[in-house]
Design an enzyme around this catalytic site. Structure first.
Site: not given
Length: 401
Positions: A69-71
């Protein structure tokens, strides 16, 4: 190679690798709509629903992938860093590698991770692989090399086999062509939700497809067409701009399809990587530069040969695939940007100190006038048109026109 895919999303990375001849034997994805897409597109591949409860990966795994995940690492996200609740899930990659070492690992994430916290995320990742006896290399790759979408992502390859990661990532390079565009001959993409601090201006391309808001509200870019219309592209063209077949996410709810596509890995980038994994080239060490990192970020490309780290001098473009102009690439009718959305963007843009391409704001004003007139006409027709249904003694019956 036999592939296990962690944080698989809708399978963009896996589709690209399969096009290069690799075979996914297991996925791991937690989000229900993405799982539904995987089940439809990879029906014979089992999925484990939560990386945190995955005890081990199959012993025959030759390639482990993780588009984690890049959030927490994205400029448009929380910027909480590698220790954030979402991006911190990458630690499960190392937990699983400690239980079952894998010859080759591929990670993918946003390029902003090179800057965030003075490159703290990359330092964490590189040290973790070095401690486990892996050589590594990473490179920032722009999807614009393959498709009309400007999208920078970091691809990280680690190996504890005879495969040299540098011979995968750093063999192919071109200089992006200097493309001349005009507002009346080419389409230009931009973020209609911005206009104060940035624009995302993309000549003959779109800016990076985003994953939408946290509540699933679609967030497509805008495209100024050569005829002066400003449209939001159809979701099927968004899929195609990621290298996916149109309607790849048809099994998902409409409002979530933009998030699914925005989170995906661009398929032809993955296919290029997969081909080099199958057939590595010869790395030219003349690209090496000393690792004297004194700036506030990590370099855009680098490698570790088992003893030393090097900055690598290379572009973001492994190739440049011929393509149609963006306005001809689009196959499906887009949606006109509404008067309300256009007016909001225009007010922000006019109040900002941003510099715009000559004629752009005039084109936005002309589009605003046009859609206001069309919306006014529709309202007038709705008011003057005879009512087609009326109530008589309770039941609804059709009325004569």
């Amino acid at each position: 190679m036999k592939v296990v895919a962690l944080f698989a999303g809708i399978g963009g990375l896996e589709l690209g690798l399969s096009q290069a001849g690799h075979h996914t034997i297991m996925t791991c994805e937690i989000w229900g709509p993405a799982i539904d897409v995987l089940a439809q597109r990879f029906p014979l591949v089992p999925n484990h629903p939560d990386v945190a409860t995955l005890e081990s990966i199959p012993g025959r795994t030759e390639l482990l992938t993780a588009g984690f995940p890049c959030q927490d690492l994205s400029q448009a996200g929380t910027v909480a860093g590698i220790d954030g609740p979402r991006s911190g899930l990458v630690e499960h990659v190392f937990r699983l590698l400690d239980r079952q070492p894998v010859p080759v690992v591929v990670l993918e994430n946003v390029s902003f991770m090179l800057q965030l916290g003075r490159g703290a995320a990359m330092e964490r990742l590189t040290r973790a692989f070095e401690e486990r006896g892996y050589r590594w290399a990473y490179r920032t790759v722009n999807s614009l090399a393959f498709l009309p979408q400007r999208r920078e992502r970091v691809f990280f390859v680690a190996s504890r086999s005879e495969l040299d990661p540098s011979s995968v990532l750093f063999v192919d390079e071109v200089q992006a062509p200097d493309r001349k565009t005009r507002l009346d001959t080419h389409a230009h993409g931009f973020y209609w939700t911005e206009g104060t601090r940035g624009l995302g201006w993309a000549p003959d391309a779109i800016p990076t497809l985003k994953n939408g808001s946290t509540v699933g509200i679609p967030s497509p870019p805008a495209i100024l067409m050569p005829d002066g219309r400003i449209i939001k592209p159809d979701i099927r063209d968004a899929e195609r701009l990621q290298g996916l077949p149109a309607d790849w996410t048809i099994s998902a709810p409409s409002r979530l399809r933009w998030s699914l596509v925005g989170n995906a890995v661009t398929v032809p980038v993955a296919a290029w990587l997969g081909k080099r994994l199958r057939k590595p080239g010869a790395y030219d060490r003349a690209r090496d530069r000393p690792w004297n990192i004194k700036s506030t970020s990590f370099p855009r490309a680098a490698r570790y040969d088992g003893n030393s780290r090097f900055v690598v001098e290379i572009t973001d473009f492994p190739t440049w695939k011929p393509r149609e102009p963006l306005h001809r690439f689009l196959r499906y009718e887009g949606t006109l940007l509404s008067a309300r959305a256009t007016a909001g963007f225009l007010s922000r843009a006019e109040a900002s100190s941003l510099r715009f391409v000559p004629g752009f704001l005039d084109a936005v004003r002309a589009h605003l006038d046009r859609v206001r007139q069309e919306e006014a006409c529709r309202r007038a027709v709705k008011v003057t048109r005879p009512n087609s249904r009326r109530i008589v003694n309770g039941p609804i019956i059709a009325a004569a026109e």
